[in-house]
Scaffold this motif. Structure first.
Motif, PDB file in Angstrom:
ATOM      1  N   PRO A  75       0.829  -1.210   0.000  1.00 62.22           N
ATOM      2  CA  PRO A  75       0.000   0.000   0.000  1.00 62.22           C
ATOM      3  C   PRO A  75       0.863   1.260   0.000  1.00 62.22           C
ATOM      4  N   MET A 126       0.851   5.867  -0.863  1.00 63.45           N
ATOM      5  CA  MET A 126       0.086   7.074  -1.193  1.00 63.45           C
ATOM      6  C   MET A 126       0.654   7.718  -2.460  1.00 63.45           C
ATOM      7  N   GLY A 149      12.429   4.003  -2.131  1.00 58.15           N
ATOM      8  CA  GLY A 149      11.977   3.314  -0.919  1.00 58.15           C
ATOM      9  C   GLY A 149      10.761   2.451  -1.215  1.00 58.15           C
ATOM     10  N   TYR A 195      -0.206  17.238  -0.848  1.00 55.81           N
ATOM     11  CA  TYR A 195       0.454  15.939  -1.041  1.00 55.81           C
ATOM     12  C   TYR A 195       0.687  15.722  -2.541  1.00 55.81           C
ATOM     13  N   TYR A 228       3.614  -5.601   2.642  1.00 57.20           N
ATOM     14  CA  TYR A 228       4.951  -5.047   2.864  1.00 57.20           C
ATOM     15  C   TYR A 228       4.869  -3.592   3.316  1.00 57.20           C
ATOM     16  N   PHE A 229       5.589  -3.310   4.401  1.00 58.11           N
ATOM     17  CA  PHE A 229       5.597  -1.954   4.962  1.00 58.11           C
ATOM     18  C   PHE A 229       7.037  -1.553   5.285  1.00 58.11           C
ATOM     19  N   ASP A 237       8.212   4.193   8.614  1.00 62.05           N
ATOM     20  CA  ASP A 237       7.057   4.483   9.476  1.00 62.05           C
ATOM     21  C   ASP A 237       6.954   3.340  10.483  1.00 62.05           C
ATOM     22  N   GLN A 264       3.788   2.851  12.475  1.00 61.60           N
ATOM     23  CA  GLN A 264       2.732   2.320  11.597  1.00 61.60           C
ATOM     24  C   GLN A 264       2.900   0.816  11.399  1.00 61.60           C
ATOM     25  N   PRO A 274      13.759  -2.394   5.639  1.00 62.66           N
ATOM     26  CA  PRO A 274      14.590  -1.263   6.089  1.00 62.66           C
ATOM     27  C   PRO A 274      14.329   0.049   5.362  1.00 62.66           C
ATOM     28  N   TYR A 296      15.051   3.145   3.179  1.00 62.91           N
ATOM     29  CA  TYR A 296      15.871   3.462   2.020  1.00 62.91           C
ATOM     30  C   TYR A 296      16.238   4.950   2.096  1.00 62.91           C
ATOM     31  N   MET A 346      14.283   8.587   2.353  1.00 59.21           N
ATOM     32  CA  MET A 346      13.436   8.946   1.212  1.00 59.21           C
ATOM     33  C   MET A 346      11.989   9.096   1.665  1.00 59.21           C
TER      34      MET A 346
END
Ligand code: AMP
Length: 281
Positions: free
Chosen positions: A28, A30, A36, A71, A146-147, A151, A154, A175, A177, A185
């Motif tokens: 997910p 934005m 990254g 944004y 994958y996160f 964050d 989060q 990790p 980036y 980033m």
């Protein structure tokens, strides 16, 4: 690369893939993609038959309407990058498709994780994050999601969400980036002025210095030292610095040998809010 705007069409497509026993990796985002994000997609590609990336600027996780409005949304470039890394499926819903008429968050209890750090400074942020991630998991039904550790709070909250709601999928944290100058980033980096872009790597320098001093100083001493360093920096305003235990995210005073700790920073470079963190050993 298949691009979907409607959840019904995405669900139908993924349903067929599941029937063929294909595994689905989900990333997910934005949007305003950078290396990254692409590193998450590349990891997902290694372990799954199919990778789905969502691009959705989720209104309910913004407590600052200006931040939401500003944004970045470079969709054409995002699609180009996704093609380059051979992403299989992109989901770009509009706000109505996700929220129907009511753009509101569900309230979550993440056992206190939501009350620390970002939770103290961004009201309702993690209810918004929980709401959108749960909705996306329900639509996509991935095997792996994958996160980024960028964050980190989060990431811990999503792990808690999945555990508490018994959602059958694996959460993988990856990790941070960084630019070659150390700056983590972030899509928001594109909003930095030239002056602030030059100043921002200071955040990672401070984290590295903290890491080096971690065994010889107490968390309290380190915190005072970092606060002092930021006071002498005219371009960056520290919002918080804290050393917290990874599982509870609670600020720590006494380091215990069998636990893992991280240093976390949130700081403003002009009107751009940046966050970063580092593992302490
Ligand atoms: P965002 O688009 O900012 O919501 O980020 C989408 C995902 O990418 C989240 O899981 C972030 O933690 C992750 N991410 C963002 N920046 C980085 C980075 N510099 N390194 C690794 N992952 C990142």
């Amino acid at each position: 690369m298949n691009v979907f705007k409607l959840k019904s069409e995405l669900e139908a497509f993924l349903g067929l893939q599941k029937k063929e026993n294909k595994t689905i990796g989900f990333v997910p985002t934005m949007g305003a993609l950078h290396r990254g994000h692409l590193s998450l997609i590349e990891s997902a590609k290694l372990k799954n038959s199919l990778v789905v990336v969502s691009i959705f600027v989720n209104p309910t996780q913004f407590d600052n309407s200006d931040d939401l409005k500003k944004y970045p949304k470079p969709l054409e470039n995002d699609l180009k990058l996704l093609k380059q890394v051979k992403c299989d499926v992109v989901f770009i819903p509009d706000v109505k498709e996700i929220y129907s008429k009511k753009i509101t968050s569900q309230n979550f209890d993440f056992d206190g994780l939501e009350l620390e750090m970002e939770g103290k400074h961004r009201e309702g942020h993690f209810d918004g994050v929980g709401t959108i991630v749960k909705k996306l998991f329900e639509i996509i039904k991935p095997d792996n999601a994958y996160f980024g550790e960028k964050d980190f709070q989060q990431l811990q909250i999503i792990k808690k969400l999945v555990k508490k709601l018994n959602i059958p999928l694996k959460i993988i944290g990856l990790p941070i980036y960084r630019e070659s100058n150390g700056l983590a980033m972030s899509s928001r980096n594109s909003r930095l002025s030239e002056q602030h872009k030059k100043a921002a790597p200071f955040i990672y320098e401070v984290l590295r210095d903290t890491q080096q001093r971690f065994t010889s100083k107490t968390p309290k001493e380190l915190t005072l030292w970092v606060e002092e360093k930021f006071k002498n920096n005219e371009l960056l305003q520290l919002e918080y610095f804290t050393i917290a235990e990874e599982e509870t995210l609670k600020t720590t005073e006494n380091i215990q040998p069998n636990k893992n700790y991280r240093a976390f920073i949130a700081a403003y470079a002009g009107n751009v809010r940046l966050i970063d963190n580092i593992r302490l050993q």
